[in-house]
Enzyme design. Structure first.
Site, PDB file in Angstrom:
ATOM      1  N   VAL A 101       0.850  -1.213   0.000  1.00  0.00           N
ATOM      2  CA  VAL A 101       0.000   0.000   0.000  1.00  0.00           C
ATOM      3  C   VAL A 101       0.881   1.257   0.000  1.00  0.00           C
ATOM      4  O   VAL A 101       0.376   2.368   0.139  1.00  0.00           O
ATOM      5  CB  VAL A 101      -0.963  -0.019   1.223  1.00  0.00           C
ATOM      6  CG1 VAL A 101      -1.983  -1.144   1.053  1.00  0.00           C
ATOM      7  CG2 VAL A 101      -0.220  -0.146   2.550  1.00  0.00           C
ATOM      8  N   HIS A 117      -4.433  -4.273  -2.896  1.00  0.00           N
ATOM      9  CA  HIS A 117      -4.874  -3.957  -1.525  1.00  0.00           C
ATOM     10  C   HIS A 117      -4.957  -2.468  -1.251  1.00  0.00           C
ATOM     11  O   HIS A 117      -4.920  -2.052  -0.098  1.00  0.00           O
ATOM     12  CB  HIS A 117      -3.942  -4.649  -0.513  1.00  0.00           C
ATOM     13  CG  HIS A 117      -4.054  -6.140  -0.573  1.00  0.00           C
ATOM     14  ND1 HIS A 117      -3.049  -6.994  -0.178  1.00  0.00           N
ATOM     15  CD2 HIS A 117      -5.064  -6.937  -1.015  1.00  0.00           C
ATOM     16  CE1 HIS A 117      -3.438  -8.256  -0.344  1.00  0.00           C
ATOM     17  NE2 HIS A 117      -4.657  -8.250  -0.857  1.00  0.00           N
ATOM     18  N   CYS A 167     -15.568  13.431   7.039  1.00  0.00           N
ATOM     19  CA  CYS A 167     -15.971  13.643   5.638  1.00  0.00           C
ATOM     20  C   CYS A 167     -16.747  14.960   5.525  1.00  0.00           C
ATOM     21  O   CYS A 167     -17.720  15.187   6.262  1.00  0.00           O
ATOM     22  CB  CYS A 167     -16.863  12.468   5.203  1.00  0.00           C
ATOM     23  SG  CYS A 167     -17.681  12.708   3.622  1.00  0.00           S
ATOM     24  N   THR A 208       7.049 -11.888  -0.891  1.00  0.00           N
ATOM     25  CA  THR A 208       5.738 -12.162  -0.316  1.00  0.00           C
ATOM     26  C   THR A 208       5.714 -13.558   0.292  1.00  0.00           C
ATOM     27  O   THR A 208       6.310 -14.479  -0.229  1.00  0.00           O
ATOM     28  CB  THR A 208       4.606 -12.021  -1.353  1.00  0.00           C
ATOM     29  OG1 THR A 208       3.353 -12.247  -0.707  1.00  0.00           O
ATOM     30  CG2 THR A 208       4.778 -12.968  -2.521  1.00  0.00           C
ATOM     31  N   SER A 209       4.993 -13.646   1.421  1.00  0.00           N
ATOM     32  CA  SER A 209       4.909 -14.946   2.098  1.00  0.00           C
ATOM     33  C   SER A 209       3.850 -15.821   1.434  1.00  0.00           C
ATOM     34  O   SER A 209       3.743 -17.002   1.703  1.00  0.00           O
ATOM     35  CB  SER A 209       4.566 -14.738   3.576  1.00  0.00           C
ATOM     36  OG  SER A 209       3.387 -13.951   3.668  1.00  0.00           O
TER      37      SER A 209
HETATM   38  C1  BV8 Z   1     -11.240 -11.555   1.581  1.00  0.00           C
HETATM   39  C2  BV8 Z   1      -3.635  -4.072   3.108  1.00  0.00           C
HETATM   40  C3  BV8 Z   1     -13.447 -12.122   1.993  1.00  0.00           C
HETATM   41  C4  BV8 Z   1      -3.872  -3.547   4.479  1.00  0.00           C
HETATM   42  C5  BV8 Z   1      -3.628  -6.501   3.367  1.00  0.00           C
HETATM   43  C6  BV8 Z   1     -10.612 -15.941   8.238  1.00  0.00           C
HETATM   44  C7  BV8 Z   1     -11.269 -14.761   8.559  1.00  0.00           C
HETATM   45  C8  BV8 Z   1     -11.321 -13.681   7.672  1.00  0.00           C
HETATM   46  C9  BV8 Z   1     -10.700 -13.781   6.426  1.00  0.00           C
HETATM   47  C10 BV8 Z   1     -10.043 -14.963   6.140  1.00  0.00           C
HETATM   48  C11 BV8 Z   1      -9.985 -16.031   7.010  1.00  0.00           C
HETATM   49  N1  BV8 Z   1      -9.265 -17.021   6.418  1.00  0.00           N
HETATM   50  C12 BV8 Z   1      -8.861 -16.609   5.199  1.00  0.00           C
HETATM   51  C13 BV8 Z   1      -9.341 -15.373   5.021  1.00  0.00           C
HETATM   52  C14 BV8 Z   1      -9.145 -14.565   3.859  1.00  0.00           C
HETATM   53  C15 BV8 Z   1      -8.051 -13.546   4.200  1.00  0.00           C
HETATM   54  C16 BV8 Z   1      -6.724 -14.261   4.281  1.00  0.00           C
HETATM   55  O1  BV8 Z   1      -6.207 -14.679   3.270  1.00  0.00           O
HETATM   56  N2  BV8 Z   1      -6.213 -14.420   5.517  1.00  0.00           N
HETATM   57  C17 BV8 Z   1      -4.963 -15.107   5.686  1.00  0.00           C
HETATM   58  C18 BV8 Z   1      -4.177 -14.429   6.822  1.00  0.00           C
HETATM   59  C19 BV8 Z   1      -5.253 -16.567   6.010  1.00  0.00           C
HETATM   60  N3  BV8 Z   1      -8.100 -12.619   3.101  1.00  0.00           N
HETATM   61  C20 BV8 Z   1      -8.890 -11.550   3.197  1.00  0.00           C
HETATM   62  O2  BV8 Z   1      -9.523 -11.222   4.179  1.00  0.00           O
HETATM   63  C21 BV8 Z   1      -9.013 -10.760   1.904  1.00  0.00           C
HETATM   64  N4  BV8 Z   1     -10.398 -10.545   1.650  1.00  0.00           N
HETATM   65  O3  BV8 Z   1     -10.915 -12.708   1.530  1.00  0.00           O
HETATM   66  O4  BV8 Z   1     -12.509 -11.126   1.623  1.00  0.00           O
HETATM   67  C22 BV8 Z   1     -14.626 -11.822   1.228  1.00  0.00           C
HETATM   68  C23 BV8 Z   1     -14.998 -12.679   0.200  1.00  0.00           C
HETATM   69  C24 BV8 Z   1     -16.133 -12.410  -0.488  1.00  0.00           C
HETATM   70  C25 BV8 Z   1     -16.905 -11.288  -0.154  1.00  0.00           C
HETATM   71  C26 BV8 Z   1     -16.512 -10.435   0.879  1.00  0.00           C
HETATM   72  C27 BV8 Z   1     -15.361 -10.698   1.568  1.00  0.00           C
HETATM   73  C28 BV8 Z   1      -8.353  -9.395   2.048  1.00  0.00           C
HETATM   74  C29 BV8 Z   1      -6.913  -9.565   2.355  1.00  0.00           C
HETATM   75  C30 BV8 Z   1      -6.216  -8.201   2.229  1.00  0.00           C
HETATM   76  C31 BV8 Z   1      -5.741  -7.747   3.585  1.00  0.00           C
HETATM   77  N5  BV8 Z   1      -4.940  -6.519   3.430  1.00  0.00           N
HETATM   78  N6  BV8 Z   1      -2.935  -5.361   3.156  1.00  0.00           N
HETATM   79  C32 BV8 Z   1      -2.610  -3.067   5.131  1.00  0.00           C
HETATM   80  O5  BV8 Z   1      -1.542  -3.040   4.471  1.00  0.00           O
HETATM   81  O6  BV8 Z   1      -2.687  -2.703   6.318  1.00  0.00           O
HETATM   82  S1  BV8 Z   1      -2.783  -7.965   3.466  1.00  0.00           S
HETATM   83  C33 BV8 Z   1      -1.131  -7.710   3.796  1.00  0.00           C
HETATM   84  O7  BV8 Z   1      -0.588  -8.922   4.287  1.00  0.00           O
HETATM   85  C34 BV8 Z   1      -0.279  -7.469   2.584  1.00  0.00           C
HETATM   86  O8  BV8 Z   1      -0.895  -6.588   1.692  1.00  0.00           O
HETATM   87  C35 BV8 Z   1      -0.053  -8.822   1.976  1.00  0.00           C
HETATM   88  O9  BV8 Z   1      -1.020  -9.157   1.049  1.00  0.00           O
HETATM   89  C36 BV8 Z   1      -0.262  -9.726   3.157  1.00  0.00           C
HETATM   90  C37 BV8 Z   1       0.945 -10.563   3.464  1.00  0.00           C
HETATM   91  O10 BV8 Z   1       2.001  -9.726   3.493  1.00  0.00           O
HETATM   92  P1  BV8 Z   1       3.251  -9.977   2.501  1.00  0.00           P
HETATM   93  O11 BV8 Z   1       3.223  -8.891   1.519  1.00  0.00           O
HETATM   94  O12 BV8 Z   1       3.327 -11.357   1.977  1.00  0.00           O
HETATM   95  O13 BV8 Z   1       4.334  -9.736   3.556  1.00  0.00           O
HETATM   96  P2  BV8 Z   1       4.692 -10.659   4.768  1.00  0.00           P
HETATM   97  O14 BV8 Z   1       5.092  -9.752   5.874  1.00  0.00           O
HETATM   98  O15 BV8 Z   1       3.645 -11.692   4.987  1.00  0.00           O
HETATM   99  O16 BV8 Z   1       5.957 -11.420   4.207  1.00  0.00           O
HETATM  100  C38 BV8 Z   1       7.079 -10.659   3.803  1.00  0.00           C
HETATM  101  C39 BV8 Z   1       7.889 -11.580   2.951  1.00  0.00           C
HETATM  102  O17 BV8 Z   1       9.013 -10.838   2.472  1.00  0.00           O
HETATM  103  C40 BV8 Z   1       8.450 -12.772   3.724  1.00  0.00           C
HETATM  104  O18 BV8 Z   1       8.311 -13.935   2.938  1.00  0.00           O
HETATM  105  C41 BV8 Z   1       9.924 -12.408   3.902  1.00  0.00           C
HETATM  106  O19 BV8 Z   1      10.758 -13.559   3.869  1.00  0.00           O
HETATM  107  C42 BV8 Z   1      10.181 -11.574   2.676  1.00  0.00           C
HETATM  108  N7  BV8 Z   1      11.262 -10.594   2.806  1.00  0.00           N
HETATM  109  C43 BV8 Z   1      11.691  -9.939   3.927  1.00  0.00           C
HETATM  110  N8  BV8 Z   1      12.696  -9.090   3.582  1.00  0.00           N
HETATM  111  C44 BV8 Z   1      12.877  -9.219   2.234  1.00  0.00           C
HETATM  112  C45 BV8 Z   1      11.970 -10.164   1.740  1.00  0.00           C
HETATM  113  N9  BV8 Z   1      11.903 -10.503   0.448  1.00  0.00           N
HETATM  114  C46 BV8 Z   1      12.756  -9.892  -0.398  1.00  0.00           C
HETATM  115  N10 BV8 Z   1      13.664  -8.969  -0.003  1.00  0.00           N
HETATM  116  C47 BV8 Z   1      13.744  -8.610   1.300  1.00  0.00           C
HETATM  117  N11 BV8 Z   1      14.653  -7.679   1.697  1.00  0.00           N
HETATM  118 ZN    ZN Z   2     -18.930  10.768   3.606  1.00  0.00          ZN
END
Ligand code: BV8
Ligand code: ZN
Length: 267
Positions: A101, A117, A167, A208-209
């Site tokens: 973001v 996102h 707003c 990304t994880s």
């Molecule tokens: C949806 C914006 C439903 C906000 C983000 C139970 C309850 C509720 C929902 C769910 C559930 N089970 C599953 C779900 C669905 C859920 C989901 O997938 N949950 C997961 C945790 C199981 N998904 C959702 O809720 C999505 N919506 O499903 O809606 C629905 C369906 C129909 C109708 C209505 C509703 C929405 C998900 C979006 C959430 N928002 N971001 C904000 O930023 O605050 S998610 C956020 O975390 C990120 O955007 C990203 O997508 C996600 C994971 O982060 P990563 O980018 O992968 O980063 P992370 O920290 O995890 O890993 C970093 C990686 O980098 C590591 O691998 C590391 O090794 C590596 N790294 C570190 N340093 C380096 C490196 N790599 C390279 N170079 C380096 N130097």
């Molecule tokens: Zn408004």
């Protein structure tokens, strides 16, 4: 390994670069899995990034996003972001799909990343969805920093509880323009990302994880349609199984090396 990857990149006609928080780590932006500092060490990001958290404590959540936006505004794109823009210059059929973001891809020269996102720079009204102005500065409010061991408030608070703007159209609370857990992704962005993944011949999954859906499906769509998936990440992830190559390294070191090997002697 880098040789095979650079050959694939040089020969690719349509590339998707799919990025996560690790892409911005070397710009000083904490990833979701980093133990965050200051106020946020006590909260799980997945708890704060929800509509429920905003409803329950809008000042805490708005303050968290304003803290992150201030961090991004002070940060610079890293060599990885610049290398992604170089790939776009060499391969016109490149599409950047980001889960992040922050605005570091744009600031490095990527013209129109597909934002799955949302963005820290697109606040909107939580009631009528009208776009709201990005606050000029992060206003100071009661700062609740982190209580030091001896009970004094830390002089350098890293996170402040901030009242969200109101707003001007309907009086509702302004919210961050990001997709929270439990919220749907913007349908047009998701469709564009899936179409690009289905059409590409190479997908680079960077920093990304691969655990958050539906975004994490993008590399799977590419692999299912016969594209080569190459992963760049210092750690193993959920995407290891579908990647043809796993380059174990950081975005800011591997991506520039990949571009230099694919197009030697060129920028
Ligand atoms: C949806 C914006 C439903 C906000 C983000 C139970 C309850 C509720 C929902 C769910 C559930 N089970 C599953 C779900 C669905 C859920 C989901 O997938 N949950 C997961 C945790 C199981 N998904 C959702 O809720 C999505 N919506 O499903 O809606 C629905 C369906 C129909 C109708 C209505 C509703 C929405 C998900 C979006 C959430 N928002 N971001 C904000 O930023 O605050 S998610 C956020 O975390 C990120 O955007 C990203 O997508 C996600 C994971 O982060 P990563 O980018 O992968 O980063 P992370 O920290 O995890 O890993 C970093 C990686 O980098 C590591 O691998 C590391 O090794 C590596 N790294 C570190 N340093 C380096 C490196 N790599 C390279 N170079 C380096 N130097
Ligand atoms: Zn408004």
């Amino acid at each position: 390994m880098l040789e095979r990857a650079s050959e694939a990149l040089r020969g690719a006609q349509r590339v998707v670069v799919f990025t996560g928080a690790g892409m911005s780590a070397e710009s000083g932006i904490p990833t979701f899995r980093d133990a965050m500092t200051g106020l946020w060490a006590r909260y799980d990001p997945a708890e704060l990034a929800t509509p429920q958290a905003f409803r329950a404590d809008p000042e805490l959540v708005w303050g968290w996003y304003e803290w992150r936006r201030a961090l991004v505004s002070r940060a610079q794109p890293n060599a990885g972001h610049v290398a992604v823009a170089a790939i776009e210059a060499h391969v016109p059929g490149t599409v950047v799909v980001t889960q992040n973001v922050d605005d570091l891809h744009e600031r490095a020269g990527s013209s129109a990343p597909i934002r799955l996102h949302g963005s820290l720079f697109a606040p909107r009204c939580s009631a009528c969805a009208a776009p709201a102005p990005v606050p000029a500065v992060v206003s100071t409010a009661v700062s609740i920093g982190t209580l030091a061991a001896d009970g004094d408030v830390d002089p350098e608070p890293e996170g402040q509880r901030l009242a969200p703007p109101i707003c001007t159209g309907c009086g509702g609370l302004v919210r961050p323009g990001v997709v929270w857990f439990g919220e749907s992704l913007p349908a047009d962005a998701l469709k564009a990302a899936v179409d690009a993944a289905a059409r590409c011949d190479l997908l680079l999954a960077v920093g990304t994880s691969g655990v958050v859906y539906p975004a994490a499906e993008i590399p799977e769509v590419a692999a299912r349609h016969g594209a080569m998936v190459i992963q760049i990440n210092p750690q193993p992830t959920a995407l290891d199984g579908i990647a043809a190559l796993n380059l174990r390294g950081s975005a800011a070191s591997v991506l520039p090396a990949l571009v230099a090997a694919a197009w030697p002697g060129q920028k």
